[in-house]
Enzyme design. Structure first.
Site, short mmCIF file in Angstrom:
data_model
loop_
_atom_site.label_atom_id
_atom_site.label_comp_id
_atom_site.label_asym_id
_atom_site.label_seq_id
_atom_site.Cartn_x
_atom_site.Cartn_y
_atom_site.Cartn_z
N HIS A 1 40.72 34.30 46.08
CA HIS A 1 41.59 33.42 45.30
C HIS A 1 43.05 33.57 45.70
O HIS A 1 43.43 34.46 46.47
CB HIS A 1 41.43 33.71 43.80
CG HIS A 1 41.80 35.11 43.38
ND1 HIS A 1 43.10 35.53 43.23
CD2 HIS A 1 41.01 36.17 43.06
CE1 HIS A 1 43.11 36.79 42.84
NE2 HIS A 1 41.86 37.21 42.73
N CYS B 1 39.05 41.77 43.65
CA CYS B 1 38.97 40.51 44.39
C CYS B 1 39.78 40.59 45.68
O CYS B 1 40.49 41.56 45.93
CB CYS B 1 39.50 39.36 43.54
SG CYS B 1 38.52 39.03 42.05
#
Length: 419
Positions: free
Chosen positions: A127, A141
């Site tokens: 992301h 992440c």
């Protein structure tokens, strides 16, 4: 990080160990993917690599990964997992701009091997990040600056492999990966062939205990269900296409499109197999994932079966032209229909009597067309026939072929005179 350019298709070829981590060597072999997103945790970089003759580095960006070092093991440990993952669906909901920017994709953590290892946690994304960008600043992440994530999104198609490693290198040499990838591709073909043959060897391709761990499968129940399907279906055909392969830390992943066909039913799906080696060094399927197929395989299947049908028709034609009753009879199912005749024996007896009186001298086949039929294949062609008495005719012949082992048998035969 060491970089090289090469002509062949990109794939992970070998791995080397770094202190406490995994360091794959990206290299070339015949079953490599056209694009890989590589994440180098040590360098805090994301690299998009494509095969463009030679290997071409499309983009390189700074990235940030988990706040804690090492491979992810449990939920909340703030580590980024190490291994081979795949881009999932784009996250379609309002995102926190500071944490995720405006673009986010899920990754398939935990993958089957992670589950075998007992890893926990979920929600590992690729992301953007709107706030001040710092190294090793996520909860696990992989994050990029918002403008960079916008560029990466151009390459992050569903199913794109994402290699997350402690250190990433690449080389122009295929090395041992060529051998391993070819072995897995051949094993996959054998798996499909034995499935279609309803052979007990089909079950030997799986590691039952590991499969139970990776997906909670009752392997004995899986075997029983498959055997019931084998018994209920007159035939099964399985074809695989678009095979790709990459190695992970201690395993390999193959992904492919699968065409499955039985009487009256056909489907195409995508699959990923996670392979591990057993004590004898043989590769076994330890985990599976089902995904959308990259393309329909109907046309490829029909093209392959058209070639097989042409071969059967040509051998059938030669047996007829030679007046070889025994060979001719073998092309028919026991209960085959030929006009008003029923059964291969009766068909052969009729031809034997006819050919003894009037041996065939000409049998030509032209304009052969093959189409799918609920029972197998429909084969239609123009047929020109003449015998020793001077009789001749021309008509359109239609054969319905049904699979039998690795060949086809005639289930029905119809002929219509052409004017």
């Amino acid at each position: 990080m060491r970089v090289a350019f090469f002509v062949l298709t990109l794939v992970l070829s070998a791995t080397t160990a770094v202190a406490g981590g995994w360091a794959p060597l990206l290299s070339s072999h015949s079953y490599g993917p056209k694009r890989i997103i590589a994440v180098d945790k040590e360098a805090q970089e994301l690299i998009v690599l494509e095969q463009q003759s030679p290997l071409h580095e499309v983009r390189r960006f700074p990235c940030t990964t988990g706040q804690s070092m090492g491979d992810k093991a449990v939920e909340g440990d703030m580590r980024t997992p190490v291994g081979v993952y795949f881009v999932g669906h784009r996250i379609n909901r309002t995102l926190d701009w500071d944490l995720y920017g405006n673009i986010a994709y899920s990754l398939n953590y935990p993958n089957p091997i992670d589950r075998i290892k007992g890893k926990t946690g979920s929600g590992i994304w690729l992301h953007g990040r709107g706030k001040t960008f710092l190294p090793r600043d996520t909860l696990g992440c992989v994050a990029l600056k918002v403008p960079d994530m916008k560029d990466v999104a151009l390459d992050a198609a569903y199913g794109t492999p994402v290699v997350i490693a402690d250190d990433v290198n690449w080389s122009p040499e295929p090395g041992e990966s060529e051998v391993t990838a070819l072995t897995l591709a051949k094993t996959l073909e054998a798996w499909a062939r034995d499935w279609g043959a309803k052979d007990e060897k089909f079950f030997s391709y799986y590691d039952g205990p590991l499969l139970e761990q990776s997906e909670g499968l009752d392997f004995e129940g899986f075997e029983e269900n498959k055997r019931n399907i084998f018994a209920s279906q007159p035939w099964i055909q399985v074809m695989v296409g678009n095979v790709r392969a990459v190695p992970g830390p201690g395993y390999w992943v193959t992904w492919f499109d699968q065409y499955y066909r039985t009487q009256g039913m056909a489907s195409t799906t995508g699959k990923r197999f996670y392979w591990v080696q057993d004590e004898q060094g043989d590769w076994r399927i330890a985990g599976r994932e089902y995904v959308p197929a990259s393309e329909p395989l109907d046309a490829q299947y029909l093209a392959a079966k058209t070639g097989e049908a042409r071969e059967v028709v040509e051998k059938w034609r030669r047996a007829w032209l030679a007046g070889d009753v025994a060979a001719y009879e073998k092309f028919y199912e026991p209960d085959a229909e030929q006009g008003d005749r029923r059964g291969a024996t009766r068909i052969a007896e009729y031809k034997k009597t006819l050919w003894e009186e009037k041996p065939p001298v000409t049998l030509e086949v032209d304009d052969l067309k093959v189409a799918l039929h609920p029972k197998g294949l429909k084969v239609a062609f123009d047929q020109v026939y003449a015998d020793a008495s001077g009789y001749g005719d021309r008509g359109r012949k239609t054969l319905i072929l049904v699979p039998e082992g690795d060949t086809w048998k005639i289930d029905s035969e119809q002929w219509r005179r052409m004017r």
